[in-house]
Design an enzyme around this catalytic site. Structure first.
Site, short mmCIF file in Angstrom:
data_model
loop_
_atom_site.label_atom_id
_atom_site.label_comp_id
_atom_site.label_asym_id
_atom_site.label_seq_id
_atom_site.Cartn_x
_atom_site.Cartn_y
_atom_site.Cartn_z
N SER A 140 0.80 -0.98 0.01
CA SER A 140 0.06 -0.17 0.50
C SER A 140 1.08 1.29 -0.35
CB SER A 140 -0.81 -0.10 1.22
OG SER A 140 -1.07 1.32 0.98
N TYR A 153 -2.30 -1.01 10.35
CA TYR A 153 -2.50 -1.69 8.99
C TYR A 153 -0.68 -1.14 8.63
CZ TYR A 153 -3.90 -1.15 4.09
OH TYR A 153 -4.54 -2.01 3.11
#
Length: 262
Positions: A140, A153
């Protein structure tokens, strides 16, 4: 260069979103696919939508509780050795540090970091013996910079970069390739399925996600990057923040502190 036509590709998190889009496009390009996720009915839906369902196998898998070696044996029983592994399965987060339990952090790390590491370790011996293989990791933009509501995350995605960069440095001479993909906002259900500080489901579509890049366009860029053996690939307009951080880290830090990330 990695041409996916005719290759045997294993995609995790293949029941929706980026994983589904990767599967559909790879099938159209002639790949043989093994699709994994927890939801069997959704995997079967994706298989039926592929260009050649006879060359697509469904392997249900819960990556929070599995035996990687056994999963690999099951995956390779369909079409032979896995030549390309796409570690796409994962879960996002929508909670502040002060509101997030340690059990939630461990759950995120288990799925987003330890599961792809376990699958990779299971595949690497066979890839070395065959003199090559390609591991694709869906990270990401948050793997390059932390943003609010993503402490766990971001930590998991940062960890992926450290692990796979080191793995690449160790194994490149043996023909193994590693591509780290850093998407920005992609129009998927990732925010809907994200977990909150108590482990519950966020169950809302973020505005940024809703306005994000189409998953099919994202998949096309990923396969193009894999085709040219890109080591790191940035997808979506948010990639500009990665470049900006290199040259103006203080400015980017100030903007992130004030950014709306939901």
């Amino acid at each position: 260069m990695t041409d996916i036509a005719g290759r045997t590709i294993w995609i995790t998190g293949a029941s929706s979103g980026i994983g589904e889009a990767l599967a559909l496009l790879a099938s159209r390009r002639g790949a043989k696919l093994v699709l994994s996720a927890r939801r069997v009915d959704e995997l079967e839906r994706v298989r039926a939508a592929c260009a050649d369902p006879a060359r697509v196998a469904v392997l249900p898998l819960d990556l929070t509780a599995f035996d990687a070696a056994a999963a690999l044996r099951a995956a390779e029983a369909f079409f032979g050795p896995i030549e390309v592994l796409v570690n796409n399965a994962g879960i996002s987060q929508r909670s502040l540090l002060v509101d997030t339990g340690m059990d939630v952090y461990r759950r995120i790390m288990e799925l987003d970091f330890f599961a792809p590491v376990a699958l990779t370790k299971a595949l690497v011996p066979g890839m070395r013996a065959r003199g090559g293989g390609h591991v694709v990791v869906i990270s990401s933009v948050v793997g390059k910079m932390g943003t609010p509501l993503r402490t766990g995350y971001a930590a998991a995605k940062h960890a992926l970069h450290g692990f796979y960069e080191a793995a690449r440095a160790e194994l490149w001479r043996e023909g193994l390739k590693f591509t780290l993909v850093c998407p920005g906002f992609i129009r998927t259900q990732v925010s809907v399925n994200a977990i909150t500080g108590d482990g519950g489901r966020y169950a809302r579509m973020d505005a940024g996600q809703e306005k994000g890049m189409d998953a099919e366009a994202c998949a096309a860029r990923i396969w193009a990057g894999v085709g040219r053996d890109a080591e790191e690939l940035y997808v979506g307009r948010e990639k500009l923040a990665i470049y900006a951080k290199r040259w103006a880290p203080s400015l980017v830090s100030a903007l992130i502190k004030r950014a709306r990330v939901t």
